[in-house]
Structures are given as C-alpha cells and as structure tokens.
Design a protein around this motif. Structure first.
Motif, PDB file in Angstrom:
ATOM      1  N   THR A 228      46.383  31.415  49.733  1.00 52.26           N
ATOM      2  CA  THR A 228      45.585  32.266  50.600  1.00 52.26           C
ATOM      3  C   THR A 228      46.380  32.680  51.825  1.00 52.26           C
ATOM      4  O   THR A 228      46.339  33.835  52.256  1.00 52.26           O
TER       5      THR A 228
ATOM      6  N   ASP B 194      41.676  37.416  46.411  1.00 50.02           N
ATOM      7  CA  ASP B 194      41.739  35.979  46.622  1.00 50.02           C
ATOM      8  C   ASP B 194      40.638  35.295  45.809  1.00 50.02           C
ATOM      9  O   ASP B 194      39.487  35.303  46.201  1.00 50.02           O
ATOM     10  N   GLU B 195      40.986  34.719  44.719  1.00 54.34           N
ATOM     11  CA  GLU B 195      40.047  34.017  43.840  1.00 54.34           C
ATOM     12  C   GLU B 195      38.736  34.770  43.677  1.00 54.34           C
ATOM     13  O   GLU B 195      37.671  34.230  43.950  1.00 54.34           O
TER      14      GLU B 195
HETATM   15 MG   LIG Z   1      42.650  29.817  49.103  1.00 47.05          MG
END
Ligand SMILES: [Mg+2]
Ligand SMILES: Nc1ncnc2c1ncn2[C@@H]1O[C@H](COP(=O)(O)OP(=O)(O)OP(=O)(O)O)[C@@H](O)[C@H]1O
Lengths: 352, 266, 283
Positions: free
Chosen positions: A43, A158-159
């Motif tokens: 991240t 991000d995910e």
């Molecule tokens: Mg993360």
C-alpha cells in the motif's frame, strides 16, 4: 496511457523502514500485480505512486514525466481504494462524473464518459442511486467506473476485491480481467491473494519486508521462484524444500541421483512443488521412499504430508489413491521442475 | 416481568419530574394576573390568557434584550465554528508535534470556571472600548463554546474516512476543493449541531453577560438584573421564554447529543 | 507539498491565539488584579477585605456545601437513569429525549421555574395545603430560612443539570462493548455484581469527566441562587458579582474569582488523582 517507473524509493515511518529502495517498471498497457504478505509495504508503494504519500528518497515517473513532487491531482492517475471510498453524499452518476467535473470537460463528453464507464461495469441501472442503497459488489463497480471514467494514464488499485465475499470475488476477478484487457490501461494492482495475482497479472512483483524480491510473469514466479520466500509464499500448498547433502558434486535422494549446479557448497535445498511429485505405492526406479504422516482429503485431490529423513513435505495425489498414515510411498519428482536453492541465503541458483 | 413494569413506572416518574416544572411555568406564563397570584393553585390553568406574556413583552427593554441575545448567540455560533472547526480538522487529519499539547490546552479549559474570567476581562474590555458591547459578550461566550467546538468537530471529521478525501485528490481536487466538495457536505449536519450547541451555550449564559454589559443587556442579563424589582408574572414569563428556544434546539440536535458528549468526554 | 507540514499549525493557530487571549491571559489577569492595590503595588488588601466581609464565610460554606450535596446526588441519579434506560424494553428514544431536555435550560430559567414552586403562593404550598398540612401560605425563601433556600437550590440544580451527567454516562456506556458484561454473566455474575465489577469500573473515565465538569459548574453556581434567594443565600460567584457590580471593586471581585479558581483546580486535581487509571487499565 503511460508507463510507470519507480526508482530507488525509500520510505520510513518514524523508525520503521517500510520501503527499502524499491525500483519497479510497469510498461505501457501492462497489468502488474504487487503481491506480498501483510505489512510488506504494498500500500505504501502504491500511495507513493499516487502522490498520497511522499517518498523520503527516490523518484517516480509516469510516462516521461517526473511526478515525484506533483500532488495527486496532477499525476493523471486514478485509484480504486480498498474500501472503495465512494462518496456517500453523491449519486452513482455524480460519483462517476466527479473526476470529469474536476477536469471541466464539456457536458456532452461528461455524459458520454459516465455512460460508457457505467456500461463497462454493468451499472447503468444504478446511476440514480446513492451508495447507501448499493451492495458491496455494486459499490466496488462504482469505484472502478469512477476511476475509468477519467481515462487515467495509470490505474492504481489497492486490494479492490478484498472486501467482497468469495463467490463475488471470483466473479469480479474475471470481469476485471476482461475489462482491463479491453481498456488496456496501465494498471498496478495490489493484493495479498496469490490466486488473484496469478489470474490477473501480466507480471507479478513479489514484495517482502519493503523490497521487491521477484518480478516476473505469473508462471515463472510460480515455477521458478527466486527464493525460498517466494516459493513458500506462492502456491497452496507451498513449495517443498528438502535439505540435502552434496557429495562429490552429486546429490542422492533414494535411488535418485541428481546433479546440482556447480557452485553449491556442502548442503543444498531442493525445491519441488507438491503436484510435481509422482507418487507410487511400490518401489520405482529413480525415486525415494517416504512415510505418510497425514492424509487430508481436499476434494479434487488428497494432500499427503510425508516424512523423508526427518523432513516433512507435501505431495498431492488423485482422490482415489490408496494412502494411509504410516504407509511407505515412493516419490519421483519431475526432473524439469526441480529448483536448487542456497540454504544460507535462501536464494535460488540460476538455472542453466 | 414485574421488574419490567417497575422500570417503566420509574421511567415515567422521571418524565413527570422533568416535565412537570416546565408545564407549571408554562401554565403561569399563559395565565392572567389573578391566577398567577391565586392561592391555593390547582395543577391546571384556571384560565388561558395572554395577559402575562404580553405584559412581559410590553416591558421596556425586553425586545432589545431579546435582540441582543440573538445577536450575541449568533456571533458566538459563527466565531466558535470558524475557530473551532479548522482546529478540529487539524486534530483529526494530521499527526503533528504539539497536537497533544493543544489537546491539553483544550481540556484544561474544563478545569476552570470560564465565566468567572469575565471579571478580569471586564476591566480589560473597558480599556479596549468593547465593554458593554455585544461583541465583547460574544467573545467571552466563544471562549466557553470553543473547546466544545474543537472536540466535537474533531470527532466529526475523524468519522469521515480519509480515503474519501484522498479519492477526491486522485480525481483532480486540490485540498480546498476536496474539503468543500466531499468533506463539508458530509460534515454539515454535525457542524450544524455544533453550531446550535454554541448558540444554546451563549443564549443561556448569564454571569459574564451581566458583568460585561450595562445597557446592552442580553435577555438573561436583563432578567437577572431586574429580578429584585420586577413582579412575579414578569419573572415567570421571562423564565418560560428563556426555556423555549433551548427546548427546540435540544430537540433538533438530539441525534447528535450523545456523539457530541461521548466524544467530548474522551 | 512542503507547505503540508505547516498546514495543521495554521489551522489551530486562530483558536490557540483566541484561547490565549480569552482563557490563559485572563487567568493570569485575575491573579494580578487580586493582588494589586489601588496604587499599583503588590498587596493582600483585597483578600483581607474579602475575608473580613460578613458574607464571605457563608458564601464559602454554602458554595462548598452545594457542590458537596448536588454533585453526588446528580451522579447517583444519573447513573440510576442510565442503568434504567438499559432495562427499558420500549420507548427508549422518547425517554432519552425527555430526560435530556433540561440540558438546554439555563440556570437562571431553572431558578425561575423552581421559584414558581417554592414561592409563597407557589405550587409547593398549594400541595401542602391540599394535603391538609398547612392552612396559610408559608414563606420558604426568606433570609430567616436559608436552609429552605438551600434545599430549593439543590432541587433546581438536580433538576436542571443531572441531564449533563446522564448524557456523559450514557455516551460512556455506549463505548463499553457488551461482551464484557455478557462474559461476566456467563461466569455467573448477578446483575448487581455485573454493575459493580464490570460496568462501573469501565465507566470510570466518563464518571471522571462528569464529576470534574459538574463540580466546576457547581462551584460557579450563581443565577439559580439569585433567582431563588437573592443574596439571602450567599455564594462565591454571587459575591464576586456584587463586589464588581454593586461595590465597583474589581480587586475584591477578582479575589473571589481567584478563590473559585483555586478550589476548582484543587477539585480537579483531587479527582484526577483519586480516579487515576490503574496501570493495567491504561492499555
Ligand atoms: Mg495494504
Ligand atoms: N502512516 C503510517 N505510520 C506508521 N507506520 C505505517 C504507516 N503506514 C504504514 N505503516 C507501516 O508500514 C508497513 C507497510 O505498510 P503497508 O500498508 O504498505 O502494508 P501492506 O503491504 O499494504 O499490508 P496489507 O496487505 O496489510 O495492506 C507496515 O508495517 C505498517 O505498519
């Protein structure tokens, strides 16, 4: 559309070094997945590329622009957040239009872009709703549509699927793949789900402890892990590592006689994936014997845990294979799928 | 089950305890003069009349006091939101050296009876020429309301995910635009509650208002200073009128009451 | 992006300046004012005059007594109300709203409301007459019956300001995860034990805030007292007001203010010390 280039980026939070000199290049139109265990800095790296975080050292390029010092709004990126960050006070339409309104595009183009992005994500019928009236999956679609609508040079995710339930995740994964193959937007995608990474990526960058440890195509990352870490992190069950003695430049494994790379020391790690071990109930040439410790029926196959000279390892066999704990089985690895690694550093030897 | 009934009875008794006095003063405020002085009194008003209340509004200076009160409360509202909300935002969004010291300063104000500080301020206000002005009173009331505004808005902004703001940045907003387009609309109800709270604090405050004014009395100050030489009907009507706006305001912000105080007491 | 670092300071600066000018500095000024003589030199004259004043002893006594009586009453009552609220099956929102109504009522208004009850031809006397206890109206709020005024002030204060304590406690209760109490229940604790051993200890931070807040406010009690008893029940804040307004003596008024401030700080320190979170709770 554009490439991304990250050069030697370092980031420290307080005294904790989150990124340790990371370099990464994503080619134009490429889909790259950042994969790594929780807390390894994925991240952080993504946020530095987005401009939401400032690197202590190093540079970030998007296309041929050095964006290191630019604020997020000037980088021509779009980002999909893990919790979607869909604006709760705006309708789906206004959410998707948000970035376009900031660019002050003409009303016609705005309408066209919103509608196309909505059509891509199959949410044309939701445009009038507020986020509170949407399911998690629908919100996720809105978030992606909002990012695509601005036609970014680079898409950062991000995910984006991690908050969805397993079934929906599978469905969205396939859809994302179709979508991004269509739009050909350069994409950097963060996940700690290896299956997601394998399925989506043109290339996978495996991260560990603030550094990229391998950057390669999914199949090569899987079959030729650069280190014990990568082999152990990717694959379920993970790769087996057997510690073996080297005697006169040969390694003996039961009736198997293997030739390790020239530069080995007294011991070597042999990496082999569980599915690359052929299992026989009776002795075979070119095989080694091991005792069955545990048998786990997993549906499509049985997962065996075996013991060889005090080292546990795993192998998979068809569900009708007769196996019971205590039994002795003979295993023959596929010679082309073997991986030699250095026991001290955990790094793989170059394959010839 | 009997326990449940006991709870209910107790709860209703508490309601009576809260509401009865308000009902009684309302009764008095809407009676005629003889009923105010009647003895013994019944629970229910004998005669509905606007005599008392119109007498109250007829008294010289009442309207002006009401106007002053509204003006002071409005200024307090504006000052405390304008000064408090940015600080609340900073506390919610940034980690910076000194943030803890600032929090301490805010919490310190709780350990002191702030209204009492009107005494030294009165002396200074005379020198500054803002003694007996609405601005002077509003400034002191702001000091009362500001710590609240800071704590409440900080929790308010904290409850708005930072990602929303970041998403706005990546979509082309600068900081101010992201704040105006994303954070502000989401914070608005909470900010309104904060503002109303500041308004009520000012509307109700009497000590500083009395000390800092001579002619420009706010309503509580006007009532307080004329208590001794005013008849009962005047006091009752005044007391009732003081309560009314507060009731309305508390009703409007009731949804926020607990978040307001829950966070303010962290 | 570098300006980023200064942004938070720019954002808090206005409120810091404001509080310095309207909080920190008057605090200092109150001290200075109380120890400055008419000529400008240092003196304890103001404090001597204050102490020698007829009303001072009573004001100190009644102020402290009021805080001592009112605050515990409010806390116990509010705690009871908060627990009661948890036990209600229906109408919680309505009760919650009604019980918190007094939050918006000023001390002056509360004083006037209770004046309607305690005054000579008020509702209290009417009730007593209806019950056959008295024939003629009784005078409760005169200088001859300071204790009756005291009682009326207590009644008004408890009526008005229990709501604040109640709201703080309910907010605090909402922050305590249900699981703790449920776990205690599983291990066989009675409701009473759960209250004493689980809920109350976990509520300590809220109790502390409520106690400090209410005590400080009780120490500056003023308008309720004036509305109900004029100067027949002297209190510290009231004396400060009279010295400033009626006697035009800011020095003595400031001395009173310093006394109130001193007691307030002392009370806060005592609470903080007595209710210090234990090490294991600090987590
Ligand atoms: Mg993360
Ligand atoms: N603002 C911050 N302050 C302090 N430490 C931080 C901050 N942000 C991240 N870290 C630390 O930096 C490391 C990397 O964090 P990062 O969020 O990049 O991990 P991640 O790889 O995204 O993990 P996950 O898969 O759990 O999301 C973590 O150890 C984290 O604790």
């Amino acid at each position: 559309m554009a490439s991304i280039r990250v050069e030697n980026v370092e980031k420290t939070f307080g005294r904790f070094k989150a990124l340790n000199g990371v370099s990464l290049e994503v080619r134009d139109q490429e889909f790259v997945v950042l994969l790594g265990p929780s807390g390894c800095g994925k991240t952080t790296l993504l946020r530095i590329i987005a401009g939401l975080e400032q690197a202590d050292k190093g540079r970030v390029w998007i296309g041929d622009r050095d964006v290191t010092l630019l604020p997020p709004r000037a980088r021509r990126i779009a980002m999909v957040f893990q919790n979607y960050a869909v604006f709760p006070h705006l309708t789906v339409y206004e959410n998707i239009a948000f970035g376009l309104r900031m660019q002050k595009v003409s009303p016609e183009k705005l309408k066209a872009n919103v509608e196309r992005a909505a059509a891509l994500m199959h949410i044309e019928n939701l445009l009038g709703r507020y986020p509170a009236q949407l399911s998690g999956g629908q919100r996720q679609r809105v978030a992606v549509a909002r990012a695509l609508a601005v036609e970014p040079e680079v898409l950062l995710m991000d995910e984006p699927l991690s908050n969805l339930d397993a079934l929906l995740r599978l469905e969205m994964r396939a859809e994302l793949k179709r979508l991004l193959a269509e739009s050909r937007t350069t994409t950097l995608y963060v996940t700690h789900d290896q299956v997601e990474a394998m399925s989506l990526a043109d290339r996978i960058a495996v991260m560990n402890a603030g550094a990229i440890v391998q950057y390669d195509t999914p199949m090569r990352v899987y079959q030729e892990p650069a280190s014990v870490f990568v082999g152990g992190f990717i694959g379920s069950p993970p790769m087996n590592f057997l510690r073996l003695r080297v005697e006169g430049q040969r390694v003996r494994l039961g009736s198997l006689d293997l030739e390790p790379p020239a530069e080995v020391g007294a011991e070597v790690l042999l990496g082999v994936r569980p599915e690359d071990l052929e299992v026989y109930p009776a002795e075979q040439p070119q095989s080694f014997a091991a005792q069955v410790l545990v048998v786990e029926p997993l549906g499509p196959h049985l997962l065996l845990t075996l013991n060889f000279a005090g080292q546990a390892f795993k192998a998979t066999v068809p569900p009708d294979f007769p196996a019971a704990a205590g039994q002795t089985l003979w295993l023959r690895p596929q010679p082309s799928r073997l991986r030699w690694l250095e026991p001290g550093s955990g790094r793989a030897f170059a394959t010839g | 089950m009997n326990l449940r009934r006991l709870y209910m009875v107790l709860a209703v008794l508490l309601v009576v305890w809260v509401l009865l006095p308000i009902f009684l003063i309302a009764t008095l405020a809407f009676s005629d003069r003889p009923s105010v002085f009647a003895w013994p009194k019944g629970l229910l008003p004998q005669q509905f009349s606007l005599e008392t209340i119109s007498f109250f509004f007829g008294v010289e200076g009442v309207w002006r006091a009401i106007r002053n009160s509204l003006a002071v409360a409005a200024m307090t509202l504006v000052f405390s939101v304008l000064l408090g909300a940015p600080a609340g935002y900073a506390l919610a969004r940034y980690r910076f050296a000194g943030a803890d010291a600032y929090r301490l300063l805010i919490l310190m104000t709780r350990a002191f009876p702030l209204a009492i500080l009107a005494i030294p301020l009165a002396v200074r206000f005379i020198q500054l020429g803002i003694y007996d002005t609405l601005l002077g009173v509003a400034l002191v009331h702001t000091a009362l309301a500001l710590p609240f505004a800071v704590l409440v808005t900080s929790s308010l902004f904290l409850s708005i995910p930072k990602e929303l703001e970041e998403a706005a940045w990546t979509l082309g907003c600068n900081r101010l635009q992201a704040f105006l387009r994303v954070v502000l609309p989401l914070a608005l109800p909470g900010l309104a509650a904060t503002a109303i709270f500041a308004f009520v604090i000012s509307w109700n405050e009497v000590f500083a208002a009395t000390l800092l004014t001579l002619r420009e009395r706010t309503l509580p100050a006007f009532l307080l200073t004329s208590l001794n030489d005013s008849p009962l009907p005047f006091r009752f009507a005044g007391g009732f009128f003081l309560i009314v706006p507060a009731l309305v305001f508390i009703f409007v912000i009731r949804r926020y009451l607990f978040t307001l105080w829950g966070i303010a007491s962290r | 992006m570098r300006t980023e670092r200064y942004l938070p300071y720019a954002l808090i600066a206005p409120s810091v300046l404001f509080l310095l000018f309207f909080f920190a500095w008057p605090l200092l000024e109150a001290l200075l004012l109380s120890v400055r003589g008419g000529g400008g030199g240092w003196t304890l004259e103001n404090f001597q005059r204050m102490a020698a004043d007829l009303y001072f002893k009573d004001a100190l006594k009644y102020t402290l007594l009021l805080a001592l009586v009112v605050v515990p009453l409010q806390v116990v009552l509010a705690l009871g109300m908060a627990m009661l609220l948890g036990g209600l099956s229906r109408g919680r929102d309505l009760f919650l709203y009604v019980w918190t109504i007094p939050l918006g009522i000023s001390d002056l208004a509360a004083g006037i409301v209770w004046l309607a009850i305690f005054t000579e031809r008020g509702y209290l006397n009417s009730l007593l007459q209806a019950l056959g206890l008295i024939e003629q109206p009784q005078l409760w709020l005169s200088y001859e019956t300071p204790w009756m005024i005291f009682l009326a002030v207590v009644a008004a204060e408890v009526w008005r300001a229990t709501a604040i304590v109640f709201v703080i406690l309910v907010a605090g209760l909402q922050l305590i995860p249900k699981e703790y109490s449920e776990a205690a229940e599983v291990f066989g604790a009675t409701p009473w034990q759960r209250f004493w051993r689980v809920t109350l200890p976990l509520l300590k931070p809220s109790l502390q805030v409520a106690l400090i807040l209410r005590t400080i406010l009780a120490l500056e009690v003023f308008a309720v007292v004036v509305a109900l008893g004029g100067r027949n029940l002297p209190v510290l804040a009231g004396e400060a007001y009279y010295w400033y307004n009626a006697y035009q003596n800011p020095g003595v008024a400031a001395a009173y203010a310093v006394v109130v401030l001193g007691i307030s700080v002392l009370a806060t320190l005592v609470y903080l010390r007595l209710m210090r979170p234990r090490q294991e709770e600090a987590a």
